[in-house]
Motif scaffolding. Structure first.
Motif, short mmCIF file in Angstrom:
data_model
loop_
_atom_site.label_atom_id
_atom_site.label_comp_id
_atom_site.label_asym_id
_atom_site.label_seq_id
_atom_site.Cartn_x
_atom_site.Cartn_y
_atom_site.Cartn_z
N ASP A 1 -1.25 33.38 -7.97
CA ASP A 1 -1.18 34.83 -8.22
C ASP A 1 0.19 35.33 -7.76
O ASP A 1 0.36 35.73 -6.61
CB ASP A 1 -2.32 35.53 -7.47
N TRP B 1 10.28 43.62 -9.59
CA TRP B 1 10.16 43.59 -8.13
C TRP B 1 11.46 44.02 -7.45
O TRP B 1 11.61 43.88 -6.24
CB TRP B 1 9.74 42.21 -7.65
N ARG C 1 1.80 37.99 -8.64
CA ARG C 1 1.81 39.43 -8.35
C ARG C 1 1.43 39.66 -6.88
O ARG C 1 2.10 40.39 -6.16
CB ARG C 1 0.86 40.16 -9.29
#
Length: 148
Positions: free
Chosen positions: A30, A71, A32
């Motif tokens: 994951d 990001w 994220r």
């Protein structure tokens, strides 16, 4: 005119991701969650000291990362929180899932196009270390303990 630069990778190199790497291992990786959690990660003291030392020698400080551009704000906030000034931040474009070697080859060209000559680099990924050496970077330091 070009300026000599020290190049630092973020995750696993300058940013100590050892406590969150489990988020990107295995079939349920994951990214994220990993990048969100990196906001609270500390620096690696040894690499942070090397960055400060390179700045003290007059080198431009260039950062690169496999993180997607989305990001960027989180990354800039993290750098600010840790007192890390930089002369360039190079990131993967959003939704660019090509291998890191391909992305970072292009980023290395972008860095050169911006008038920076990388004379030393700090990186945790073995493939990227090899890429930097093949590109002629004279002083490449592989940092142990990264995800790669």
């Amino acid at each position: 005119m070009t300026r000599e630069a020290a190049l630092f990778d973020l995750d696993g190199t300058l940013c100590d991701t050892s406590q969150i790497e489990h988020l990107v291992t295995g079939p349920d990786a994951d990214y994220r969650a990993f990048h969100a959690a990196s906001a609270d990660a500390p620096t690696r003291a040894d690499v942070h000291a090397a960055l400060d030392e390179a700045r003290g020698r007059g080198l431009a400080i260039v950062l690169w990362t496999g993180r997607e551009f989305l990001w960027r704000d989180l990354t800039l906030d993290w750098l600010d929180r840790h007192g890390i000034a930089q002369d360039g931040l190079y990131m993967r474009l959003a939704a660019d899932y090509r291998p890191a070697t391909v992305v970072k080859t292009e980023l290395l060209r972008d860095i050169a196009s911006d008038g920076l000559t990388v004379v030393e680099a700090w990186e945790d990924d073995r493939e990227i270390v090899d890429l930097l050496r093949s590109a002629g970077v004279p002083d490449v330091r592989q940092v142990a303990g990264g995800a790669s």
